[in-house]
Scaffold this motif. Structure first.
Motif, short mmCIF file in Angstrom:
data_model
loop_
_atom_site.label_atom_id
_atom_site.label_comp_id
_atom_site.label_asym_id
_atom_site.label_seq_id
_atom_site.Cartn_x
_atom_site.Cartn_y
_atom_site.Cartn_z
N ASN A 151 0.86 -1.19 0.00
CA ASN A 151 0.00 0.00 0.00
C ASN A 151 0.90 1.24 0.00
O ASN A 151 1.19 1.82 1.05
N VAL A 152 1.33 1.62 -1.17
CA VAL A 152 2.46 2.54 -1.35
C VAL A 152 2.22 3.90 -0.68
O VAL A 152 1.20 4.56 -0.91
N LYS A 153 3.19 4.32 0.13
CA LYS A 153 3.19 5.66 0.72
C LYS A 153 3.86 6.65 -0.23
O LYS A 153 4.62 6.26 -1.11
N TRP A 154 3.57 7.95 -0.03
CA TRP A 154 4.21 9.01 -0.82
C TRP A 154 4.09 8.72 -2.32
O TRP A 154 5.04 8.88 -3.09
N LEU A 155 2.93 8.29 -2.73
CA LEU A 155 2.72 7.85 -4.11
C LEU A 155 3.06 8.97 -5.10
O LEU A 155 2.66 10.12 -4.92
N SER A 156 3.80 8.64 -6.15
CA SER A 156 4.21 9.66 -7.12
C SER A 156 3.85 9.30 -8.56
O SER A 156 3.64 10.19 -9.38
N GLU A 157 3.78 8.00 -8.88
CA GLU A 157 3.56 7.62 -10.28
C GLU A 157 2.88 6.27 -10.37
O GLU A 157 3.12 5.37 -9.56
N ILE A 158 2.00 6.15 -11.35
CA ILE A 158 1.43 4.85 -11.72
C ILE A 158 1.73 4.65 -13.20
O ILE A 158 1.30 5.44 -14.04
N GLU A 159 2.48 3.60 -13.51
CA GLU A 159 2.81 3.29 -14.91
C GLU A 159 2.07 2.03 -15.32
O GLU A 159 2.28 0.96 -14.72
N LEU A 160 1.20 2.15 -16.29
CA LEU A 160 0.45 1.00 -16.79
C LEU A 160 1.31 0.24 -17.79
O LEU A 160 1.89 0.83 -18.70
#
Length: 489
Positions: free
Chosen positions: A353-362
């Motif tokens: 459950n990623v903290k400090w989320l910055s990017e989602i790459e599909l």
């Protein structure tokens, strides 16, 4: 040789302490980037062994190693400066060289030239003192001089460390603006509803159904959390998409808001460990943001990345009910839990459950995440577990055993207790379920003791599957087995 080692040690300690005084316990502290490098370079097998056998103390060890490495670098600059002073007869030239070299080391490591001066200056001073006339001949280095320089350097280090700790107060949870104040009515209602559903336990060591922020377990890949102001945060969605998008904090906050009960469990904890907690999280569903980028039909997975260089891969289907959270128990999300925004993916281990989320790459094909590269298996789902956290002798002589049970989105249907080592079983009393699909339940059972009892607990999830009896360590897929405890009369 002895005097050079002493100079190196005093300069190293002073340089590290100076950096700490200026930066505090942040990523600008000179040991922080080195610590991150140590963590990344540690072989996966060693990481797994440390998590399983050392636990949270492993953080102390790798931070200590990072501090030692940096102190060694600063010490080396002092030795060079002292040697130049001894050969040239120019004490200030040698001290200046040591100061410049140590500043360059700190500035290169932290990318913060201004703060690096706080490391270079004390190294220069130590070098100047130790490169004086009496230092040029070993026989002239009197005990009094050694004591004075040592006490001076250690005294500076002590004061600088105190200053660093003082300004580090608030670097964690309290650093978030408006962390106090009134909770929203919606969150307050949920907290009160959770309190109403708690069992009336005699046990003091079993938490309620919502964990206070300060008691919620916390695990990260490195010791130094990134600082990401609200105004600087963005979430970029890229990869196999028709229209890459970037969302800022205001964009996310303006979307429909939900308040969800969600439980998180650490994959690296022991079978009966305490890294299992629940909070009311405030945020918005992730799915609408992904739909806006118009993902391609071949996108089967997504890589989620964070500001601390952490990354996790999920099947896209797993993100169907994912949630972007910016609040926790009615407060702004604390820094230590991913401020300003983290992702919550129902039913998956806490580390994913990623903290400090910055990017989602599909992506159109699978790729290993941070922990997969180190030998751990996948991103979930979590294993079913019933924890036995407390046994209490009641006033009437009976014994109460109690704990929590959790099975991710499958839910908990039943908890059974055996007081004879697993030969016979009795249903425990369960707390009423919290609203939501990814939540724990309390359980307790009271029995009449007639000697020593081997108490065993097991849970059945909402799909009718019994918690596996066979025990396994946390590596590589999370601890499994029935929890047992020998309870004396």
């Amino acid at each position: 040789m002895g005097s050079r080692l002493r100079v190196a040690a005093l300069a190293g300690v002073s340089g590290v302490a100076g950096s700490f005084a200026a930066a505090g316990y942040t990523r600008q502290f000179v040991a922080a980037p080195v610590d991150a490098l140590v963590v990344r370079a540690t072989p996966g097998a060693l990481v797994a062994w440390m998590i399983t056998n050392v636990g949270e103390s492993a953080h102390v060890l790798h931070v200590a190693l990072a501090v030692g490495i940096v102190a060694g670098l600063f010490g080396a600059t002092a030795v060079v400066g002292r040697a130049v002073a001894a050969r040239s007869g120019w004490r200030l030239a040698g001290a200046g060289l040591a100061g410049v070299l140590s500043w360059a080391v700190a500035a290169t490591i932290t990318d913060a030239p201004g703060l690096a001066l706080a490391a270079g200056a004390p190294v220069a001073v130590v070098t100047a003192v130790e490169a004086g006339p009496a230092a040029r001949r070993e026989l002239d280095v009197t005990r009094r001089r050694v004591v004075r320089s040592t006490v001076g350097a250690l005294g500076f280090a002590s004061v600088a460390s105190a200053v660093g700790w003082y300004q580090s107060v608030g670097v964690g949870d309290d650093a978030v603006p408006a962390a106090t104040g009134e909770r929203s009515e919606a969150v307050q209602e949920r907290l009160e509803a959770a309190a109403d559903r708690e069992l009336d336990l005699a046990a003091d060591d079993v938490p309620g159904l919502v964990s206070p922020i300060g008691e919620f377990y916390n695990v990260d890949i490195a010791e130094f959390d990134p600082t990401v102001p609200d105004d600087d945060w963005t979430l970029t969605v890229t990869g196999e998409v028709e229209s890459p998008q970037q969302f800022d904090f205001a964009d996310v906050r303006e979307r429909p808001t939900e308040h969800r009960f969600v439980t998180l469990r650490c994959v690296g904890e022991g079978l009966n460990g305490r890294k299992l907690d629940t909070a009311v999280w405030t945020g918005t569903p992730l799915k609408p943001l992904l739909e806006e980028v118009d993902p391609g039909g071949d996108c089967g997975c997504a890589m989620l990345r964070a500001h601390d260089d952490y990354f996790v891969q999920f099947p896209v289907d797993a993100l169907e009910d994912a949630f972007l959270a910016w609040g926790m128990n009615g407060r702004p999300l604390p820094k230590s839990h991913g401020h300003p925004v983290r992702v919550l993916v129902p039913g998956h281990w806490g580390e994913t459950n990623v903290k400090w989320l910055s990017e989602i790459e599909l992506l159109d094909e699978e790729a290993d995440g941070y922990w997969e590269e180190r030998g751990w298996h996948g991103t979930g789902p979590v294993n079913t577990v019933a924890k036995l956290w407390d046994d209490t002798r009641l006033a009437d002589g009976r014994i109460e055993v109690a704990g929590h049970a959790y099975a991710g989105t499958r839910g908990i249907e039943r908890v059974e207790v055996s007081t004879d080592g697993g030969r016979t079983w009795t249903d425990a009393e369960l707390s009423e379920p919290l609203p939501g699909e990814d939540v724990w339940r309390q359980w307790h059972h009271v029995y009449e003791p007639d000697g020593t009892h081997e108490v065993v607990v097991r849970a059945t999830d909402g799909e009718g599957q019994l918690q596996p009896e066979e025990r396994a360590d946390s590596f590589p897929s999370g601890a499994t087995g029935w929890v047992s405890k020998r309870i004396e009369p």
